[in-house]
Every structure is written in C-alpha cells, then in structure tokens.
Design a protein around this motif. Structure first.
Motif, PDB file in Angstrom:
ATOM      1  N   SER A  99       0.829  -1.203   0.000  1.00  0.00           N
ATOM      2  CA  SER A  99       0.000   0.000   0.000  1.00  0.00           C
ATOM      3  C   SER A  99       0.864   1.254   0.000  1.00  0.00           C
ATOM      4  O   SER A  99       2.016   1.224   0.392  1.00  0.00           O
ATOM      5  CB  SER A  99      -0.884   0.039   1.230  1.00  0.00           C
ATOM      6  N   THR A 100       0.300   2.324  -0.436  1.00  0.00           N
ATOM      7  CA  THR A 100       1.019   3.595  -0.391  1.00  0.00           C
ATOM      8  C   THR A 100       0.244   4.549   0.497  1.00  0.00           C
ATOM      9  O   THR A 100      -0.973   4.479   0.572  1.00  0.00           O
ATOM     10  CB  THR A 100       1.162   4.206  -1.786  1.00  0.00           C
ATOM     11  N   LEU A 101       0.975   5.424   1.148  1.00  0.00           N
ATOM     12  CA  LEU A 101       0.338   6.397   2.039  1.00  0.00           C
ATOM     13  C   LEU A 101       0.275   7.745   1.343  1.00  0.00           C
ATOM     14  O   LEU A 101       1.287   8.260   0.872  1.00  0.00           O
ATOM     15  CB  LEU A 101       1.127   6.518   3.334  1.00  0.00           C
ATOM     16  N   VAL A 139      -5.057   6.465   8.007  1.00  0.00           N
ATOM     17  CA  VAL A 139      -4.218   6.063   9.130  1.00  0.00           C
ATOM     18  C   VAL A 139      -3.316   7.206   9.590  1.00  0.00           C
ATOM     19  O   VAL A 139      -3.109   8.188   8.879  1.00  0.00           O
ATOM     20  CB  VAL A 139      -3.334   4.838   8.766  1.00  0.00           C
ATOM     21  N   TYR A 140      -2.785   7.028  10.807  1.00  0.00           N
ATOM     22  CA  TYR A 140      -1.685   7.868  11.282  1.00  0.00           C
ATOM     23  C   TYR A 140      -0.691   6.909  11.924  1.00  0.00           C
ATOM     24  O   TYR A 140      -1.039   6.212  12.872  1.00  0.00           O
ATOM     25  CB  TYR A 140      -2.169   8.907  12.289  1.00  0.00           C
ATOM     26  N   LYS A 141       0.512   6.847  11.418  1.00  0.00           N
ATOM     27  CA  LYS A 141       1.481   5.803  11.764  1.00  0.00           C
ATOM     28  C   LYS A 141       0.826   4.450  11.462  1.00  0.00           C
ATOM     29  O   LYS A 141       0.372   4.241  10.360  1.00  0.00           O
ATOM     30  CB  LYS A 141       1.936   5.947  13.212  1.00  0.00           C
ATOM     31  N   ASP A 142       0.731   3.564  12.475  1.00  0.00           N
ATOM     32  CA  ASP A 142       0.100   2.271  12.221  1.00  0.00           C
ATOM     33  C   ASP A 142      -1.330   2.224  12.725  1.00  0.00           C
ATOM     34  O   ASP A 142      -1.930   1.161  12.809  1.00  0.00           O
ATOM     35  CB  ASP A 142       0.897   1.156  12.933  1.00  0.00           C
ATOM     36  N   PHE A 257      -3.020  10.088   6.826  1.00  0.00           N
ATOM     37  CA  PHE A 257      -2.594   9.465   5.565  1.00  0.00           C
ATOM     38  C   PHE A 257      -3.681   8.525   5.042  1.00  0.00           C
ATOM     39  O   PHE A 257      -4.212   7.715   5.806  1.00  0.00           O
ATOM     40  CB  PHE A 257      -1.294   8.684   5.775  1.00  0.00           C
ATOM     41  N   LEU A 259      -4.722   5.413   2.911  1.00  0.00           N
ATOM     42  CA  LEU A 259      -4.063   4.183   2.493  1.00  0.00           C
ATOM     43  C   LEU A 259      -4.582   3.803   1.119  1.00  0.00           C
ATOM     44  O   LEU A 259      -5.703   3.317   0.991  1.00  0.00           O
ATOM     45  CB  LEU A 259      -4.389   3.085   3.515  1.00  0.00           C
TER      46      LEU A 259
END
Lengths: 262, 139
Positions: A99-101, A139-142, A257, A259
């Motif tokens: 995946s790309t953020l 998302v933010y971080k994980d 972000f 995903l």
C-alpha cells in the motif's frame, strides 16, 4: 405582497431547486461545488497551520505519544508472534498487497469544540484528483483513524472510527478474540459481539481484521484501532463487550494518511 | 464602499474559521447582526451565497444551509413590526435561537457551551456592527 416577501420566495425557490438537483444527482450530493473547495482549501490549510503552530505540545502530550508508540510496538510484536506460530505450523500467512500512504492535511473538524466536543469527522485537502476513493482507510502511523466517507476533486470527508454509527469487524492482537468495534461518538469505542469463550484482556490491543474490497478499498489487516480499558463479561449474556480507548488524538494532528493500494 | 469591503471580509473570515478550527455558527451570527442593523433584503442574497459555500465545504446537501438561513432571517423580519430589532436583547435572543436550531439541524449534538459562546459572540458582533455603521439606511 411586499418586496421583501417576493425576494424571499425567489431565493427560497432557488434553495429548494438546489436541494432538488443535488438530491437527484445532477450535482453530486457528497461533493458540492468543486470550485468552492478549490478556492477555500489552501486558505483553510493556512488557518489550520497557524492554529497548530501556536499550540505547543506539553511534556504530558509527549509522554502520551511515547506510550502510544510503545503500545503499537507491543501490538506489532504480538502480531509477529502470531505469524511465527502460523509459519511453524506450516501455514502460509497472506500478505496484504503493498500500500502507499497519501498525505492528507487536515483542514476541518466538523463538530469540534476544544474541551467540549470531540469531532466525528475530518475534512482533508486531498481529493479524488490525488487518487482518493470512498471507502479507503485513513491512518496515522500504524493506527487506523477512519475511512473516506465522501470525496470531491479537492477535498475528502473522513469518518472517524470513534464516530457514532461506525462499526466493523476487528480482533484483539494478543488473544485473537474477534468482535465488532462500534464508535460511540464521544471519542470512545466499544468492542462488542465477542463470544464468551473468547478471552479479552485489559491492555490488549484491538486491530483490524482483513476487510479489503475488490476495488482495493477497505481496511487491511493489522492496523491498530485502540487499547482495551475495561471488560464487561457476564455469564448470563450471550456476548461480552469491552471499552476501547484510541491511542491517537486526532485534534492535534496536522495531517493523516490515506491508504491507497497499488 | 469601504463598509461593504469590511463586511465581505468579515463574512469571508467567519466562513474560514467556521469550516476549520472554530465550530460555531459564525456566518449565521454575522448574518443576524447585518439583518438587525441594516434590515435590508440584501441579506437574503448573502445568506444563499454563504449557504452554498458552507454546504460545499462541509459536505452537506447543497441548498440545505441556505434554506435554513433564509427561513431564520424571515423569522427575524417577522418581528420587525412588533419589536425594536436593533437592541442587544433581541440580538441575544435571536443568537440563542439561531445557534440552537443550527446545532439541532446541522450539529452532531446540541451543546449548551457552544450555544452560550454563540450568544456572547453574537452580541459582540452586533455591537461592533452597530458601532461601525451609525447610519443604517445608507447601505
């Protein structure tokens, strides 16, 4: 009929017509007028940047962030442990597609009043022109923050996981108990529909179950949602439930972000 | 002319703040202040414009906010013959009623703190508008 009444009826007719054409889809209900978003989006970004620039993060906030990062590391470790066990048992783990953020600066938080009301949604200055699709995870971080609910060419409406009416399937990182997470609208979530035979533990992390649709939208497995703070288990009930606290404070984030799948 | 530019600037600023960091019905409060001070039909046009912009920025069905603004302003005008509109009491009452209905229709919940803040800001905007524009008929 005086002049004011005539003017009022002309404008009210315009509004009803606008509502009508947006309702039947001539103007997309969710996207509004893209040119307005295009004009206002950079200005909104500047206002939010000024606001974030003036608020200094306290020591307590730093510690909270550090604690959140450690908790996430722990959740990852539990997941890795599970993966290792599966490999030892000669099961092949399915890897989600890469995946790309996509960075999405936050430009609005409808319903947010510091100290009084927690937002149920975010508005970000990244839209369909950047490849954002309805249903994509944010998302933010994980950590899973929410999902794209509505999108127009320049901005997108992100529904937070803590928002009222939001529910989807999840599992716990350590014990693997499956259930449904339900947003309560006040920054809290409840892990519900967990069968009594499954084991829930206070402090265990709740992560997403695989839920990626054919068009690559949805939640990939293993994204952290929150931490179990209390458990409600009664032998007379069909299911047990638990309160889940989020680890990230979205009101302090400058960006999230989206995903997007390759 | 300068007056109009100041008003446009205020509306623009209220739109920016309302759609970003401050979730209070600032546009409605400005509209209310302009309505009670000027008492002109021009506010209907400003209301519909603000409504469309807010709908676009806050992902609401287009026309819904404009419809609310227009109905509220008509409600304010209904009391033109009965009461003196250019008073702090009337402005406070309408700020309370307007923000309560606004949160009821468009907010996620009705919060009294937000409504109280709205009333205070509404009174402030009314006083400023009245101070800046001593001759209301010259708009």
């Amino acid at each position: 009929m005086n002049r004011r009444t005539v003017v009022f009826f002309i404008f009210i007719t315009c509004c009803v017509l606008l509502l009508g054409i947006s309702g039947i889809g001539i103007i997309t209900r969710s996207s509004g007028i893209p040119i307005v978003s295009a004009i206002f989006s950079p200005l909104q970004k500047a206002v939010v940047n000024i606001f974030h620039g003036t608020s200094s993060a306290s020591q307590l906030e730093k510690l909270k962030q550090e604690n959140s990062a450690l908790s996430q590391q722990l959740a990852r470790m539990h997941l890795i442990e599970g993966d290792n066990k599966a490999l030892r048992d000669q099961f092949q783990t399915t890897t989600p597609s890469p995946s790309t953020l996509l960075p999405a600066p936050i430009i609005g938080m409808p319903g947010f009043l510091p100290g009084a009301a927690i937002p149920n949604a975010l508005i970000v200055s990244t839209g369909s022109k950047n490849g954002v699709l309805v249903g994509q995870a944010v998302v933010y971080k994980d950590e899973l923050v929410g999902f794209v609910e509505k999108v127009n060419p320049y901005t997108a409406h992100i529904r937070l996981v803590t928002g009222s009416g939001v529910s989807f399937a999840v599992k716990t990182a350590k014990t693997g108990a499956v259930g449904i997470i339900k947003g309560q609208g006040d920054g809290q979530m409840v892990l519900d529909n967990v069968v009594l035979s499954d084991n829930l533990e206070v402090g265990d992390m709740v992560v997403t179950s695989p839920d990626v649709a054919a068009n690559n939208t949805g939640f990939p497995p293993g994204l952290t949602i929150g931490k179990i703070t209390s458990i409600d288990k009664k032998a007379s009930n069909l299911f047990q439930s638990a309160n889940v606290a989020v680890l990230v404070d979205v009101t302090r984030l400058p960006m999230v972000f989206v995903l997007t799948q390759k | 002319m300068i007056r109009a530019i100041i008003l446009v600037g205020c509306f623009f600023l209220s739109l920016l703040l309302e759609t970003t960091i401050l979730q209070l019905p600032l546009s409605l409060l400005f509209l209310l202040a302009v309505t009670v001070v000027y008492q002109t039909e021009w506010v209907f046009l400003i209301a519909i414009f603000l409504g469309v912009v807010l709908d676009s920025l806050l992902f609401r069905p287009l026309g819904s906010t404009g419809l609310f603004f227009l109905c509220f302003l008509l409600f304010v005008f209904l009391y033109e013959q009965k009461f003196e509109l250019r008073t702090i009491q009337f402005s406070a009452l309408m700020s309370f009623l307007g923000s309560f209905l606004y949160f009821l229709f468009f907010g996620h919940s009705v919060l009294w703190l937000q409504i109280t803040l709205s009333v205070i800001i509404g009174i402030g905007i009314f006083i400023l508008t009245k101070l800046r524009i001593p001759r209301a008929d010259s708009f």
